[in-house]
Motif scaffolding. Structure first.
Motif, PDB file in Angstrom:
ATOM      1  N   ALA A  99      48.432  23.283  35.723  1.00  0.00           N
ATOM      2  CA  ALA A  99      49.350  24.372  35.372  1.00  0.00           C
ATOM      3  C   ALA A  99      49.708  24.293  33.885  1.00  0.00           C
ATOM      4  O   ALA A  99      49.690  25.311  33.180  1.00  0.00           O
ATOM      5  CB  ALA A  99      50.611  24.306  36.235  1.00  0.00           C
ATOM      6  N   GLU A 100      49.992  23.096  33.410  1.00  0.00           N
ATOM      7  CA  GLU A 100      50.383  22.941  31.993  1.00  0.00           C
ATOM      8  C   GLU A 100      49.275  23.443  31.078  1.00  0.00           C
ATOM      9  O   GLU A 100      49.525  24.220  30.136  1.00  0.00           O
ATOM     10  CB  GLU A 100      50.733  21.480  31.693  1.00  0.00           C
ATOM     11  CG  GLU A 100      51.491  21.276  30.384  1.00  0.00           C
ATOM     12  CD  GLU A 100      50.651  21.475  29.133  1.00  0.00           C
ATOM     13  OE1 GLU A 100      51.151  22.095  28.169  1.00  0.00           O
ATOM     14  OE2 GLU A 100      49.478  21.032  29.116  1.00  0.00           O
ATOM     15  N   ASP A 102      46.778  25.447  31.757  1.00  0.00           N
ATOM     16  CA  ASP A 102      46.562  26.883  31.944  1.00  0.00           C
ATOM     17  C   ASP A 102      47.646  27.703  31.237  1.00  0.00           C
ATOM     18  O   ASP A 102      47.352  28.657  30.513  1.00  0.00           O
ATOM     19  CB  ASP A 102      46.550  27.181  33.454  1.00  0.00           C
ATOM     20  CG  ASP A 102      46.335  28.661  33.729  1.00  0.00           C
ATOM     21  OD1 ASP A 102      45.502  29.274  33.036  1.00  0.00           O
ATOM     22  OD2 ASP A 102      47.012  29.206  34.623  1.00  0.00           O
ATOM     23  N   TRP A 103      48.889  27.322  31.428  1.00  0.00           N
ATOM     24  CA  TRP A 103      49.998  28.082  30.839  1.00  0.00           C
ATOM     25  C   TRP A 103      49.961  28.005  29.319  1.00  0.00           C
ATOM     26  O   TRP A 103      50.292  28.973  28.639  1.00  0.00           O
ATOM     27  CB  TRP A 103      51.348  27.554  31.350  1.00  0.00           C
ATOM     28  CG  TRP A 103      51.524  27.750  32.829  1.00  0.00           C
ATOM     29  CD1 TRP A 103      50.702  28.466  33.668  1.00  0.00           C
ATOM     30  CD2 TRP A 103      52.565  27.226  33.654  1.00  0.00           C
ATOM     31  NE1 TRP A 103      51.186  28.409  34.959  1.00  0.00           N
ATOM     32  CE2 TRP A 103      52.324  27.658  34.982  1.00  0.00           C
ATOM     33  CE3 TRP A 103      53.692  26.414  33.411  1.00  0.00           C
ATOM     34  CZ2 TRP A 103      53.159  27.324  36.042  1.00  0.00           C
ATOM     35  CZ3 TRP A 103      54.525  26.081  34.454  1.00  0.00           C
ATOM     36  CH2 TRP A 103      54.260  26.533  35.759  1.00  0.00           C
ATOM     37  N   ARG A 106      47.532  30.452  28.137  1.00  0.00           N
ATOM     38  CA  ARG A 106      48.049  31.816  28.254  1.00  0.00           C
ATOM     39  C   ARG A 106      49.110  32.132  27.217  1.00  0.00           C
ATOM     40  O   ARG A 106      49.137  33.209  26.638  1.00  0.00           O
ATOM     41  CB  ARG A 106      48.763  31.993  29.604  1.00  0.00           C
ATOM     42  CG  ARG A 106      47.921  32.346  30.763  1.00  0.00           C
ATOM     43  CD  ARG A 106      48.842  32.287  31.998  1.00  0.00           C
ATOM     44  NE  ARG A 106      48.067  32.299  33.220  1.00  0.00           N
ATOM     45  CZ  ARG A 106      47.701  33.412  33.846  1.00  0.00           C
ATOM     46  NH1 ARG A 106      48.044  34.589  33.385  1.00  0.00           N
ATOM     47  NH2 ARG A 106      46.980  33.336  34.946  1.00  0.00           N
ATOM     48  N   TRP A 107      50.070  31.231  27.071  1.00  0.00           N
ATOM     49  CA  TRP A 107      51.313  31.588  26.378  1.00  0.00           C
ATOM     50  C   TRP A 107      51.578  30.770  25.121  1.00  0.00           C
ATOM     51  O   TRP A 107      52.598  30.985  24.458  1.00  0.00           O
ATOM     52  CB  TRP A 107      52.508  31.440  27.331  1.00  0.00           C
ATOM     53  CG  TRP A 107      52.433  32.355  28.516  1.00  0.00           C
ATOM     54  CD1 TRP A 107      52.184  33.700  28.491  1.00  0.00           C
ATOM     55  CD2 TRP A 107      52.589  32.003  29.897  1.00  0.00           C
ATOM     56  NE1 TRP A 107      52.191  34.208  29.765  1.00  0.00           N
ATOM     57  CE2 TRP A 107      52.442  33.190  30.656  1.00  0.00           C
ATOM     58  CE3 TRP A 107      52.863  30.813  30.578  1.00  0.00           C
ATOM     59  CZ2 TRP A 107      52.546  33.213  32.043  1.00  0.00           C
ATOM     60  CZ3 TRP A 107      52.961  30.833  31.948  1.00  0.00           C
ATOM     61  CH2 TRP A 107      52.800  32.022  32.679  1.00  0.00           C
ATOM     62  N   ALA A 111      54.869  28.659  26.309  1.00  0.00           N
ATOM     63  CA  ALA A 111      54.599  28.161  27.654  1.00  0.00           C
ATOM     64  C   ALA A 111      55.740  27.278  28.134  1.00  0.00           C
ATOM     65  O   ALA A 111      56.263  26.469  27.374  1.00  0.00           O
ATOM     66  CB  ALA A 111      53.291  27.374  27.668  1.00  0.00           C
ATOM     67  N   GLU A 266      52.478  30.946  42.455  1.00  0.00           N
ATOM     68  CA  GLU A 266      52.112  30.991  41.038  1.00  0.00           C
ATOM     69  C   GLU A 266      51.959  32.411  40.477  1.00  0.00           C
ATOM     70  O   GLU A 266      52.463  32.673  39.380  1.00  0.00           O
ATOM     71  CB  GLU A 266      50.867  30.159  40.733  1.00  0.00           C
ATOM     72  CG  GLU A 266      50.648  30.111  39.213  1.00  0.00           C
ATOM     73  CD  GLU A 266      49.695  29.029  38.734  1.00  0.00           C
ATOM     74  OE1 GLU A 266      48.893  28.540  39.558  1.00  0.00           O
ATOM     75  OE2 GLU A 266      49.751  28.701  37.539  1.00  0.00           O
ATOM     76  N   VAL A 270      53.992  33.704  37.228  1.00  0.00           N
ATOM     77  CA  VAL A 270      53.340  34.216  36.016  1.00  0.00           C
ATOM     78  C   VAL A 270      53.878  35.605  35.673  1.00  0.00           C
ATOM     79  O   VAL A 270      54.228  35.890  34.524  1.00  0.00           O
ATOM     80  CB  VAL A 270      51.806  34.239  36.192  1.00  0.00           C
ATOM     81  CG1 VAL A 270      51.132  35.041  35.076  1.00  0.00           C
ATOM     82  CG2 VAL A 270      51.259  32.811  36.232  1.00  0.00           C
TER      83      VAL A 270
END
Ligand code: C2E
Ligand code: CA
Ligand code: CA
Ligand code: CA
Length: 281
Positions: A99-100, A102-103, A106-107, A111, A266, A270
């Motif tokens: 998750a870390e 991936d986020w 993304r952000w 994040a 999730e 998101v």
């Protein structure tokens, strides 16, 4: 004809034998839960109490067993007692790392950090640090954006031992939070020795805030202590506007609870985060 309509059996409490059977079924079920894809994760946002801005998420384990959904309050204690929590905890840590990474893709800098529960049974395992290091490497997660939640009771059970382990974990770059703070009788001296960054104020104290004066006193003391030690403070289980206002007034910066968000799947997490980034939430 029986007066009770034939279901008088319901009034017999389960015997010790049945309880043992049920526990055994849970242990056996848990042993294969990972490979059967029965485990999943919910993400509960952690927010700035004043603005509601999401800064983090706690991963909460769910088990959809063949017998239906079994709550963590039921299966976690059994998993800890039997040691099955060790492989399951490693699985959860991997999900946290995925998750870390991936986020952050993304952000970027926006994040949220990722908070993950670690059981005392995991801590005492000799290979824990190597295992976590390997998972960090494989997933490319940034350890500085991961927070390990360890209960105050577990930390204080053996401060010397935990000090050694926590030093090795923080050497990897991981950060540590004291979970359920206020329930485990830390002394100030012990707390200052441990490399912790965050105190999570136990829900029980937040819950009684507007009803029980002794809870207010504990909250004040905990917030004062945390601030004096330069720790970040997160209040757990915030359910009302009044609780939130009072926590802020006492100087607690961060909050988690149904008042803001429930634990989310999730995709919902998101979507919630993105609507916040767009200024829509
Ligand atoms: P915890 O670490 O103290 O997690 C917070 C619990 O409070 C979660 O329950 C969460 O859903 C619940 N909660 C959050 N906000 C509110 C609120 O406003 N009101 C109320 N009434 N409850 C709120 P959950 O998910 O049932 O988890 C229960 C416990 O199970 C956790 O307590 C933790 O001790 C354990 N647990 C959950 N996931 C894991 C895990 O991956 N590993 C380990 N070792 N333990 C876990
Ligand atoms: Ca926790
Ligand atoms: Ca907690
Ligand atoms: Ca708890």
């Amino acid at each position: 004809v029986k007066e009770d309509g034939g279901d008088g059996w319901r009034f017999f409490s389960p015997g010790q034998h049945d309880q043992d059977q049920q526990r055994l079924a849970i242990v056996n079920g848990l042993r294969t839960a990972i490979e059967r894809n029965e485990l999943s994760i919910r993400f509960q946002p952690i927010v700035v109490a004043e603005s509601g801005r999401i800064v983090g998420a706690e991963l909460l384990l769910r088990w959809n067993s063949s017998e239906g959904e079994i709550p963590p309050a039921v299966f976690i204690p059994i998993a800890e007692m039997t040691g099955v929590i060790v492989p399951i905890g490693a699985w959860v840590f991997r999900q946290a790392c995925l998750a870390e990474a991936d986020w952050r893709r993304r952000w970027g800098a926006e994040a949220p950090y990722v908070s993950v529960n670690v059981s005392p049974r995991q801590l005492i395992k000799e290979s824990l640090v190597e295992e976590f290091a390997a998972i960090l490497r494989e997933t490319g997660a940034d350890p500085a954006r991961l927070l390990l939640e360890i209960t105050e009771t577990a930390l204080m059970a053996d401060v010397e031992l935990n000090l050694r382990i926590l030093r090795r974990l923080t050497d990897l770059g991981l950060r540590v939070a004291v979970d359920d703070f206020g329930t485990g009788y830390s002394s100030l001296a012990q707390l200052t020795r441990l490399p912790v960054a965050v105190l999570k104020i136990d829900r029980a104290f937040v819950d009684g805030l507007d009803k029980r004066p002794e809870h207010r006193a504990v909250i004040r003391a905990v917030i004062g202590l945390g601030r004096a030690l330069g720790l970040k403070l997160v209040a757990e289980g915030v359910e009302t506007d009044a609780q939130c206002l009072e926590l802020r007034a006492h100087g607690c910066e961060f909050a988690q609870g149904y008042y803001f968000h429930r634990p989310l799947e999730e995709p919902a997490f998101v979507a919630t985060l993105e609507s916040g980034l767009r200024g829509g939430g």
